[in-house]
Design an enzyme around this catalytic site. Structure first.
Site: not given
Ligand code: GLY
Ligand code: MN
Ligand code: MN
Length: 431
Positions: A41, A246, A263, A274, A355, A359, A366, A384, A388, A397, A399
């Site tokens: 449940d 990730h 992150d 973020d 990447h 965003h 996102h 960001e 790597y 990284r 950001e």
């Molecule tokens: N942590 C997700 C991003 O940086 O987009």
């Molecule tokens: Mn991000």
């Molecule tokens: Mn991030």
């Protein structure tokens, strides 16, 4: 609720922005998200649908918003439907919104219980021509579970096959991409809480602590400030784990001499920050770590200078990749030959930077927004870049979250330590 009450004016303004994009004689109907089951449940923590939150501020399940601006019946122009509470719900789940509270929260005059939905729905469907319904049209969304909105679309088309059905998503993407002053204040608040927690972690981190202990420090600071984690699992990745983009296990030991890529974001009043920082576990970057870090930092700073109204996301990505390519050559990771001989479909820099650099950010991490639209004041983006290097067990990284202004950006994370020296100073001050 844990955050300071939001002025209903925000939601009133948001509905006005939506109305400006509707065709004449249109109805909009948006449903909240479902409470998702787990096992037995059990249920997952409820997460409100971002569009209905944007238009009402209601965080309750089983909520429906109906807008019919051209209705000849004034009370049907804006109607909010809520789950009616009772003694049992009160005992087990606690307080739900009363009609009066919902009216104050949303600025909607006509608040009804769900039991009244069918009659009003029938009335407006017999009068309107167009019906805007809500689908998730984020390009990267993977949707296996049918949402409440999706079930409702099926029902509408079955019962009223001759109406003109319209997509609400493109309009929501358009209006949500430009943040109002109030929304930017909420995002700033999320960033400020992130700052507090990051400083706490700088004082806490040392060789031997577990990645999940670092996560717990963030949780403590976020929750005591009336916030929580943003809508993604925090990435606390030491040493080579930082090369897994990730990585979310967060179950390894932070070792002397390794970097720790963090992150994490805050969710405050449903608005997300973020942040990414990469810090030395023992408080001092090695020469190589510092070189890679500063290469990434130069790319980030150049990028933030380049972000301004009129630029496209594609040209900004390209600009970042060109700067990154130069840095990778200077770091000895790529040669000019590698670049000359590269596959144009998979350029050489992608081995180390694979990447996107930005965003949209907002009610979703996102966030929704048209990636072919050029930058406009009020848009909020992450910035960001990352490097790597799997063969060296180094991942860096950085950001920050920025708002586009008339001339450039306002960095919502300008107070969060970023320079090598500042990070080392804070880490070593407390040793
Ligand atoms: N942590 C997700 C991003 O940086 O987009
Ligand atoms: Mn991000
Ligand atoms: Mn991030």
């Amino acid at each position: 609720m844990r955050y300071q009450k939001i002025d209903s004016q925000l939601f009133i303004e948001n509905r006005k922005r939506l109305r400006n994009h509707l065709k004449p004689n249109s109805v909009v109907i948006i449903h909240s998200n479902d409470i998702m089951p787990t096992n037995s449940d059990g249920t997952m923590k409820f997460k409100q649908n971002s569009d209905i939150f944007y238009l009402t501020g209601v965080e309750q399940e089983e909520t429906i918003l109906l807008l019919y601006p051209d209705s000849k019946e004034p009370k049907n122009r804006e109607v909010l439907f809520l789950r009616e509470t009772n003694e049992t719900i009160m005992t087990w789940e606690g307080k739900k919104l009363t009609k009066e509270e919902a009216k104050e929260l949303t600025g909607i005059e006509n608040v009804c219980w769900l039991s009244e939905f069918e009659k009003i729905f029938r009335t407006v469907m017999c009068e309107c021509e167009n019906v805007y319904l809500n689908t998730n049209e984020h390009k990267r969304a993977v949707i296996e579970v049918e949402t409440r909105n999706a079930r409702f679309i099926k029902r509408c088309k079955e019962e009223y096959p001759l109406h003109n059905y319209m997509r609400l998503a493109p309009i929501m993407h358009k209006i949500r991409a430009i943040k109002s002053k109030y929304e930017i204040e909420l995002l700033q608040k999320a960033c400020d809480i992130t700052d507090l927690a990051f400083r706490r972690v700088l004082r806490f981190l040392k060789p031997g602590v577990m990645e999940y202990e670092v996560e717990a420090e963030f949780a403590h600071e976020f929750i005591r400030n009336g916030a929580g984690f943003a809508d993604y699992s925090p990435i606390i990745a030491s040493g080579p784990n930082a090369c897994v983009l990730h990585y979310i296990e967060n179950d390894k030991i932070c070792k002397d001499g390794d970097l720790l890529l963090i992150d994490v974001g805050v969710g405050y009043a449903n608005y997300n920050s973020d942040l990414t920082r990469t810090v030395p576990v023992n408080g001092r970057y090695t020469k190589r770590q510092k070189d890679v870090y500063n290469a990434c930092l130069r790319v980030m700073k150049a990028q933030m200078k380049e972000m301004k109204p009129g630029k496209s996301i594609q040209e900004l990505q390209k600009y970042c990749e060109q700067n990154m390519e130069k840095e990778l050559v200077d770091l000895g990771l790529l040669t000019m030959d590698d670049i000359r001989n590269q596959d144009p479909n998979w350029p050489a820099f992608k081995k180390y930077f694979m990447h996107n650099v930005s965003h949209f950010l907002g009610l979703d991490v996102h966030d929704v927004g048209d990636v072919y639209r050029t930058l406009e004041p009020g848009m909020v983006f992450s910035c960001e870049p990352g490097i790597y290097i799997r063969e060296e067990g180094i991942g860096v990284r950085l950001e920050n979250d920025v708002v586009i202004t008339d001339t450039g950006i306002d960095d919502l994370m300008k107070n969060i330590p970023l320079e090598v020296e500042e990070i080392e100073d804070i880490m070593n001050y407390s040793r």
